[in-house]
Design a protein around this motif. Structure first.
Motif, PDB file in Angstrom:
ATOM      1  N   ARG A 155       6.226  13.030  -9.487  1.00 15.72           N
ATOM      2  CA  ARG A 155       5.161  12.791  -8.513  1.00 15.72           C
ATOM      3  C   ARG A 155       5.761  12.410  -7.182  1.00 15.72           C
ATOM      4  O   ARG A 155       6.701  11.647  -7.108  1.00 15.72           O
ATOM      5  CB  ARG A 155       4.230  11.659  -8.991  1.00 15.72           C
ATOM      6  CG  ARG A 155       3.141  12.148  -9.863  1.00 15.72           C
ATOM      7  CD  ARG A 155       2.051  11.096 -10.081  1.00 15.72           C
ATOM      8  NE  ARG A 155       2.464  10.119 -11.083  1.00 15.72           N
ATOM      9  CZ  ARG A 155       2.686   8.842 -10.837  1.00 15.72           C
ATOM     10  NH1 ARG A 155       2.517   8.338  -9.650  1.00 15.72           N
ATOM     11  NH2 ARG A 155       3.069   8.032 -11.804  1.00 15.72           N
ATOM     12  N   ARG A 156       5.212  12.929  -6.145  1.00 12.66           N
ATOM     13  CA  ARG A 156       5.688  12.659  -4.801  1.00 12.66           C
ATOM     14  C   ARG A 156       5.272  11.267  -4.325  1.00 12.66           C
ATOM     15  O   ARG A 156       5.973  10.603  -3.585  1.00 12.66           O
ATOM     16  CB  ARG A 156       5.051  13.704  -3.886  1.00 12.66           C
ATOM     17  CG  ARG A 156       5.855  13.986  -2.721  1.00 12.66           C
ATOM     18  CD  ARG A 156       5.327  15.093  -1.881  1.00 12.66           C
ATOM     19  NE  ARG A 156       6.508  15.558  -1.213  1.00 12.66           N
ATOM     20  CZ  ARG A 156       6.861  16.790  -1.086  1.00 12.66           C
ATOM     21  NH1 ARG A 156       6.101  17.725  -1.552  1.00 12.66           N
ATOM     22  NH2 ARG A 156       7.957  17.124  -0.488  1.00 12.66           N
TER      23      ARG A 156
ATOM     24  N   THR B 257       8.515   1.953  -9.921  1.00  8.70           N
ATOM     25  CA  THR B 257       8.874   3.234  -9.322  1.00  8.70           C
ATOM     26  C   THR B 257       8.083   4.357  -9.981  1.00  8.70           C
ATOM     27  O   THR B 257       7.964   4.400 -11.207  1.00  8.70           O
ATOM     28  CB  THR B 257      10.386   3.490  -9.505  1.00  8.70           C
ATOM     29  OG1 THR B 257      11.099   2.391  -8.959  1.00  8.70           O
ATOM     30  CG2 THR B 257      10.819   4.761  -8.827  1.00  8.70           C
ATOM     31  N   ALA B 258       7.551   5.237  -9.149  1.00  5.86           N
ATOM     32  CA  ALA B 258       6.817   6.398  -9.668  1.00  5.86           C
ATOM     33  C   ALA B 258       7.816   7.401 -10.234  1.00  5.86           C
ATOM     34  O   ALA B 258       8.959   7.487  -9.775  1.00  5.86           O
ATOM     35  CB  ALA B 258       6.008   7.047  -8.551  1.00  5.86           C
ATOM     36  N   PRO B 259       7.397   8.171 -11.245  1.00  4.87           N
ATOM     37  CA  PRO B 259       8.310   9.190 -11.777  1.00  4.87           C
ATOM     38  C   PRO B 259       8.637  10.239 -10.715  1.00  4.87           C
ATOM     39  O   PRO B 259       7.856  10.481  -9.802  1.00  4.87           O
ATOM     40  CB  PRO B 259       7.530   9.802 -12.942  1.00  4.87           C
ATOM     41  CG  PRO B 259       6.137   9.365 -12.797  1.00  4.87           C
ATOM     42  CD  PRO B 259       6.108   8.170 -11.903  1.00  4.87           C
TER      43      PRO B 259
END
Length: 106
Positions: free
Chosen positions: A96-97, A91-93
């Motif tokens: 960040r979109r 999962t991206a933080p």
């Protein structure tokens, strides 16, 4: 006066290529493949045999012309050269979109 613009970290993005992310990943993979070939003192003909690719295609890849070579093929090349390749999806933080694709060499 010479105007200097700071790079985004990707020459492909800097010149406005729509496939900048893909091209950067391919460039990083090709650089690693080239480094392994050089470290093993392989000729392009020997490398082509190991990589199951025609020698002219190996030559093009090592010179940065990898349009006709998929990322999957480049990953296969690394495996054929004795490297384990892991693909990690996380999962991206929230800051960040969008996620990002990056190549990390251990």
């Amino acid at each position: 006066m010479i105007e200097i613009e700071e790079s985004s970290g990707s020459v492909y993005a800097d010149i406005g290529r729509s496939d900048a992310k893909e091209m950067l990943v391919k460039a990083q993979l090709a650089t690693k493949i080239g480094g392994i070939i050089k470290a093993r003192h392989l000729t392009q003909i020997q490398a082509a045999e190991i990589l199951a690719m025609p020698q002219p295609k190996v030559s093009e890849m090592l010179r940065g012309k990898f349009r006709g070579i998929s990322e999957a093929k480049m990953i296969d090349c690394l495996s054929r050269l004795g490297r384990d390749v892991q693909i990690v999806v996380k999962t991206a933080p929230r800051s960040r979109r969008e996620g990002r694709v990056e190549v990390v060499f251990a």
